[in-house]
Design a protein around this motif. Sequence first.
Motif, PDB file in Angstrom:
ATOM      1  N   GLN A  11       1.002  -1.139   0.000  1.00 36.48           N
ATOM      2  CA  GLN A  11       0.114   0.163  -0.033  1.00 36.48           C
ATOM      3  C   GLN A  11       0.675   1.202  -0.048  1.00 36.48           C
ATOM      4  N   LYS A  15       0.975   4.017  -3.038  1.00 36.51           N
ATOM      5  CA  LYS A  15       0.817   5.543  -2.744  1.00 36.51           C
ATOM      6  C   LYS A  15       2.168   6.506  -3.112  1.00 36.51           C
ATOM      7  N   SER A  21      -4.379   6.969  -5.805  1.00 41.24           N
ATOM      8  CA  SER A  21      -5.549   7.465  -4.902  1.00 41.24           C
ATOM      9  C   SER A  21      -5.941   6.607  -3.939  1.00 41.24           C
ATOM     10  N   GLU A  22      -6.450   7.013  -2.795  1.00 41.70           N
ATOM     11  CA  GLU A  22      -6.969   6.257  -1.800  1.00 41.70           C
ATOM     12  C   GLU A  22      -7.841   5.198  -2.299  1.00 41.70           C
ATOM     13  N   ASN A  23      -8.645   5.612  -3.242  1.00 41.18           N
ATOM     14  CA  ASN A  23      -9.713   4.599  -3.829  1.00 41.18           C
ATOM     15  C   ASN A  23      -8.926   3.491  -4.580  1.00 41.18           C
ATOM     16  N   ASP A  26      -7.197   1.126  -2.070  1.00 45.44           N
ATOM     17  CA  ASP A  26      -8.250   0.225  -1.684  1.00 45.44           C
ATOM     18  C   ASP A  26      -8.692  -0.859  -2.268  1.00 45.44           C
TER      19      ASP A  26
END
Length: 298
Positions: A11, A15, A21-23, A26
Motif C-alpha cells: 500500500q 501511494k 489515489s486512496e480509492n 483500496d
Amino acid sequence: MKWKNALKDYQLYLKIERGLSENSIDNYSRDVKKLVTYLEGNNISISPISINAESIQQFIYNAAKSVNARSQSRLISGLRSFFSYLVFEDYRKDNPLELIESPKIGRKLPDTLEEKEIDQLIAAIDLSKPEGERNRAILETLYGCGLRVSELTHLKISDLFFDEGFIKVTGKGDKQRFVPIVNSTKKYINIYRNEIRLHLNIQAGYEDTLFLNRRGKQLTRAMIFTIIKQLAEKIGLKKRISPHTFRHSFATHLLQNNADLRSIQLMLGHESITTTEIYVHLDKSHLTSVIEKYHPRK
C-alpha cells in the motif's frame, strides 16, 4: 513475511511510488485481502513468499463460482500487481500469476444519455430549494467538463479560471489538467456561488471547496449519486445512470460532433488513447458518416 506486513508495504508503494489515489489503493488491497480470507478460512498456512500458482489457482477457481468474468479478471489483475511488487522488491523470484490467464471478456461500452435526457434531468431540479441551484451547477459541470465524481467533489474555487475559460482538475494520482469550460456552465456555477454558497455557514477547512452540503462541508460521492438517482426516478428514466454517465455522455457527444480523439483524451485525463477509443464504438452511424464523407472511394 506475514500477509499483513506485505500488504502494508504494498500500500505504501502504491501511494508513494505509483502515486495512486486512496480509492485505487483500496481496490488493489481488497484483492489481496480476499486471498488472505480464503487461506485463513481453509486453514491454509502459507506466506506471500512461499505461496505457489496451484494454491492461487484454487482460490481463483473458488472465487469464480460467485463472481462474473469481469470481476474474476479484475481479481487476477490485482493479485498479479501485488506479486509483481514482491518480485520487484526481491522478496520472491517469480510471480505465481504469470501463467494464470484472465477470462476473456468483451469490452464493456459505457451507458450514455441523449441530450434531451440530460435536459430533462436538469429541468426536473427543484430550484425553489437552496440546494436546487447547487444541483443544477453540479450536473452542468459533470456534463459540461466531463469530470469524474471525485474530481467534482474536490473542485476548489481557486481552481476556477473563468477569465481564461478553464478549470484546473485534479485527477487520478493527483495529476492535474486544465479543462475548457463553456459560458453556460460558468453561469450556473456563478449563480450558485453568489446566491446560495455565499450564505452558507462554511466550516473550517472547506472555505475553498466549491460544492458544499447544507452544513457547509464537502459533498460526498454518495450524495452526488443520490441526487442523480432521485432525478432519474422523478422523470421516469429507465436507464441505470450514475455521475460517470455524464462523463461518458460528454465524450460521446463531442465525438458525435466531430471532435478529435486526442482532444477528448486530454480533457478526460486518460493516460492512454486506447481508453478514449472506447467511445468510437458507441455510435456506428457516426462512423458510417465519417466513411461516406472522407473516404476517397465513397
